[in-house]
Design a protein around this motif. Structure first.
Motif, PDB file in Angstrom:
ATOM      1  N   ASP A  80       4.605  -5.199 -15.331  1.00  0.00           N
ATOM      2  CA  ASP A  80       4.153  -3.913 -14.823  1.00  0.00           C
ATOM      3  C   ASP A  80       5.098  -3.508 -13.687  1.00  0.00           C
ATOM      4  N   ASP A  81       5.367  -2.203 -13.550  1.00  0.00           N
ATOM      5  CA  ASP A  81       6.253  -1.741 -12.476  1.00  0.00           C
ATOM      6  C   ASP A  81       5.681  -2.015 -11.087  1.00  0.00           C
ATOM      7  N   GLN A  82       4.387  -2.218 -10.995  1.00  0.00           N
ATOM      8  CA  GLN A  82       3.755  -2.544  -9.720  1.00  0.00           C
ATOM      9  C   GLN A  82       4.384  -3.809  -9.122  1.00  0.00           C
ATOM     10  N   TYR A  83       4.729  -4.760  -9.968  1.00  0.00           N
ATOM     11  CA  TYR A  83       5.297  -6.016  -9.481  1.00  0.00           C
ATOM     12  C   TYR A  83       6.717  -5.827  -8.949  1.00  0.00           C
ATOM     13  N   LEU A  84       7.415  -4.825  -9.456  1.00  0.00           N
ATOM     14  CA  LEU A  84       8.739  -4.498  -8.919  1.00  0.00           C
ATOM     15  C   LEU A  84       8.596  -4.054  -7.467  1.00  0.00           C
ATOM     16  N   GLU A  85       7.631  -3.182  -7.240  1.00  0.00           N
ATOM     17  CA  GLU A  85       7.389  -2.692  -5.888  1.00  0.00           C
ATOM     18  C   GLU A  85       6.904  -3.815  -4.974  1.00  0.00           C
ATOM     19  N   PHE A  86       6.016  -4.641  -5.493  1.00  0.00           N
ATOM     20  CA  PHE A  86       5.511  -5.755  -4.698  1.00  0.00           C
ATOM     21  C   PHE A  86       6.666  -6.668  -4.271  1.00  0.00           C
ATOM     22  N   PHE A  87       7.547  -7.016  -5.213  1.00  0.00           N
ATOM     23  CA  PHE A  87       8.686  -7.857  -4.884  1.00  0.00           C
ATOM     24  C   PHE A  87       9.546  -7.205  -3.813  1.00  0.00           C
ATOM     25  N   LEU A  88       9.855  -5.943  -4.015  1.00  0.00           N
ATOM     26  CA  LEU A  88      10.736  -5.238  -3.094  1.00  0.00           C
ATOM     27  C   LEU A  88      10.162  -5.215  -1.680  1.00  0.00           C
ATOM     28  N   VAL A  89       8.895  -4.909  -1.561  1.00  0.00           N
ATOM     29  CA  VAL A  89       8.262  -4.864  -0.241  1.00  0.00           C
ATOM     30  C   VAL A  89       8.250  -6.255   0.388  1.00  0.00           C
ATOM     31  N   GLN A  90       7.904  -7.285  -0.390  1.00  0.00           N
ATOM     32  CA  GLN A  90       7.898  -8.660   0.127  1.00  0.00           C
ATOM     33  C   GLN A  90       9.290  -9.061   0.617  1.00  0.00           C
ATOM     34  N   LEU A  95      13.278  -9.928   5.574  1.00  0.00           N
ATOM     35  CA  LEU A  95      14.631  -9.850   6.110  1.00  0.00           C
ATOM     36  C   LEU A  95      14.614  -9.862   7.640  1.00  0.00           C
ATOM     37  N   PRO A  96      15.538 -10.586   8.253  1.00  0.00           N
ATOM     38  CA  PRO A  96      15.561 -10.678   9.720  1.00  0.00           C
ATOM     39  C   PRO A  96      15.624  -9.319  10.420  1.00  0.00           C
ATOM     40  N   GLU A  97      16.330  -8.364   9.834  1.00  0.00           N
ATOM     41  CA  GLU A  97      16.456  -7.046  10.464  1.00  0.00           C
ATOM     42  C   GLU A  97      15.105  -6.335  10.527  1.00  0.00           C
ATOM     43  N   ILE A  98      14.316  -6.458   9.484  1.00  0.00           N
ATOM     44  CA  ILE A  98      12.992  -5.837   9.467  1.00  0.00           C
ATOM     45  C   ILE A  98      12.054  -6.578  10.430  1.00  0.00           C
ATOM     46  N   ILE A  99      12.169  -7.891  10.465  1.00  0.00           N
ATOM     47  CA  ILE A  99      11.364  -8.681  11.408  1.00  0.00           C
ATOM     48  C   ILE A  99      11.710  -8.274  12.844  1.00  0.00           C
ATOM     49  N   PHE A 100      12.998  -8.073  13.115  1.00  0.00           N
ATOM     50  CA  PHE A 100      13.456  -7.638  14.436  1.00  0.00           C
ATOM     51  C   PHE A 100      12.809  -6.308  14.804  1.00  0.00           C
ATOM     52  N   LEU A 101      12.919  -5.318  13.908  1.00  0.00           N
ATOM     53  CA  LEU A 101      12.343  -4.003  14.187  1.00  0.00           C
ATOM     54  C   LEU A 101      10.834  -4.081  14.378  1.00  0.00           C
ATOM     55  N   PHE A 165       7.905   3.189  10.019  1.00  0.00           N
ATOM     56  CA  PHE A 165       7.881   1.733   9.899  1.00  0.00           C
ATOM     57  C   PHE A 165       6.474   1.221   9.592  1.00  0.00           C
ATOM     58  N   ILE A 166       5.464   1.784  10.242  1.00  0.00           N
ATOM     59  CA  ILE A 166       4.071   1.399   9.969  1.00  0.00           C
ATOM     60  C   ILE A 166       3.738   1.730   8.517  1.00  0.00           C
ATOM     61  N   GLY A 167       4.275   2.836   7.997  1.00  0.00           N
ATOM     62  CA  GLY A 167       4.087   3.190   6.586  1.00  0.00           C
ATOM     63  C   GLY A 167       4.624   2.102   5.675  1.00  0.00           C
ATOM     64  N   LEU A 168       5.760   1.545   6.029  1.00  0.00           N
ATOM     65  CA  LEU A 168       6.346   0.460   5.245  1.00  0.00           C
ATOM     66  C   LEU A 168       5.430  -0.763   5.271  1.00  0.00           C
ATOM     67  N   LEU A 169       4.904  -1.106   6.432  1.00  0.00           N
ATOM     68  CA  LEU A 169       4.028  -2.271   6.559  1.00  0.00           C
ATOM     69  C   LEU A 169       2.688  -2.040   5.865  1.00  0.00           C
ATOM     70  N   ASN A 174      -1.213  -2.784   1.146  1.00  0.00           N
ATOM     71  CA  ASN A 174      -1.847  -2.212  -0.045  1.00  0.00           C
ATOM     72  C   ASN A 174      -1.409  -2.946  -1.299  1.00  0.00           C
ATOM     73  N   HIS A 175      -0.137  -3.326  -1.367  1.00  0.00           N
ATOM     74  CA  HIS A 175       0.345  -4.085  -2.522  1.00  0.00           C
ATOM     75  C   HIS A 175      -0.308  -5.457  -2.566  1.00  0.00           C
ATOM     76  N   ASN A 176      -0.499  -6.069  -1.409  1.00  0.00           N
ATOM     77  CA  ASN A 176      -1.155  -7.375  -1.385  1.00  0.00           C
ATOM     78  C   ASN A 176      -2.579  -7.266  -1.895  1.00  0.00           C
ATOM     79  N   LEU A 177      -3.287  -6.220  -1.512  1.00  0.00           N
ATOM     80  CA  LEU A 177      -4.655  -6.038  -1.982  1.00  0.00           C
ATOM     81  C   LEU A 177      -4.687  -5.854  -3.496  1.00  0.00           C
ATOM     82  N   CYS A 178      -3.759  -5.075  -4.021  1.00  0.00           N
ATOM     83  CA  CYS A 178      -3.701  -4.854  -5.468  1.00  0.00           C
ATOM     84  C   CYS A 178      -3.335  -6.149  -6.189  1.00  0.00           C
ATOM     85  N   TYR A 179      -2.470  -6.914  -5.584  1.00  0.00           N
ATOM     86  CA  TYR A 179      -1.981  -8.133  -6.231  1.00  0.00           C
ATOM     87  C   TYR A 179      -3.078  -9.196  -6.331  1.00  0.00           C
TER      88      TYR A 179
END
Length: 181
Positions: A80-90, A95-101, A165-169, A174-179
């Motif tokens: 399902d394409d949902q898993y593509l999005e889940f992978f991408l968000v995870q 990534l260290p840069e996102i953790i930094f921000l 950034f909060i939108g990204l998080l 939301n993906h975790n809840l669906c998963y």
């Protein structure tokens, strides 16, 4: 906001390969992928192996897999394409840069030692990444205060960055809840 600009070379290559496979209905040859991404064939093979490990790490090996047709014809199998999005968000959130921000947005008075611990990088790597992120932030009329990692700029610009950034998080949650269902 394009976060891709702040990522290191390896992360960009991996994301490029993932997206090249993600957005095709057919398989792609190693040569085609190499030309599209500007990466040599051996690097693509290493990136495919790393993607497979990440699918396993995120417990997605049943939902996502990289298959091979004939010889050197690769494609991305998915339930399902949902898993593509889940992978991408995870992946992006690891990534260290996102953790930094995330850390400089969510916490006040962050020390270098705290950032090193949360990003799992050396101090020189942290400083190199911070310099790159600071250059990227300047496009939005923001910058990092030296020594304190505080985000400095117009309140509207800081709010826009935080909102995005909060939108990204939130998307990740939301993906975790669906998963889980």
């Amino acid at each position: 906001m394009d976060y891709n600009e702040i990522f290191d070379v390896e992360s960009k290559k991996l994301l490029g390969l993932f997206n090249a496979l993600r957005y095709t209905d057919n398989s792609k040859s190693l040569d085609t992928l190499s030309k599209e991404l500007g990466i040599n064939s051996k690097t693509i093979i290493r990136a495919i192996k790393k993607l497979k490990k990440l699918f396993k790490r995120y417990q997605l090996e049943q939902q996502l897999a990289i298959g091979c047709r004939d010889r050197n014809q690769f494609y991305l199998k998915r339930q399902d394409d949902q898993y593509l999005e889940f992978f991408l968000v995870q992946y992006l959130n690891d990534l260290p840069e996102i953790i930094f921000l995330k850390t400089i947005i969510e916490e006040k008075n962050v020390t270098t030692k705290q950032l090193i611990g949360s990003m799992l990088v050396s101090e020189s790597s942290l400083r190199r990444r911070a310099k790159k992120i600071n250059g990227w932030l300047k496009k939005f009329n923001l910058h990092l205060k030296r020594g304190t990692w505080e985000l400095i700029g117009e309140e509207e610009q800081i709010r826009a960055l935080v909102f995005h950034f909060i939108g990204l998080l939130t998307k990740k949650r939301n993906h975790n809840l669906c998963y889980v269902q």
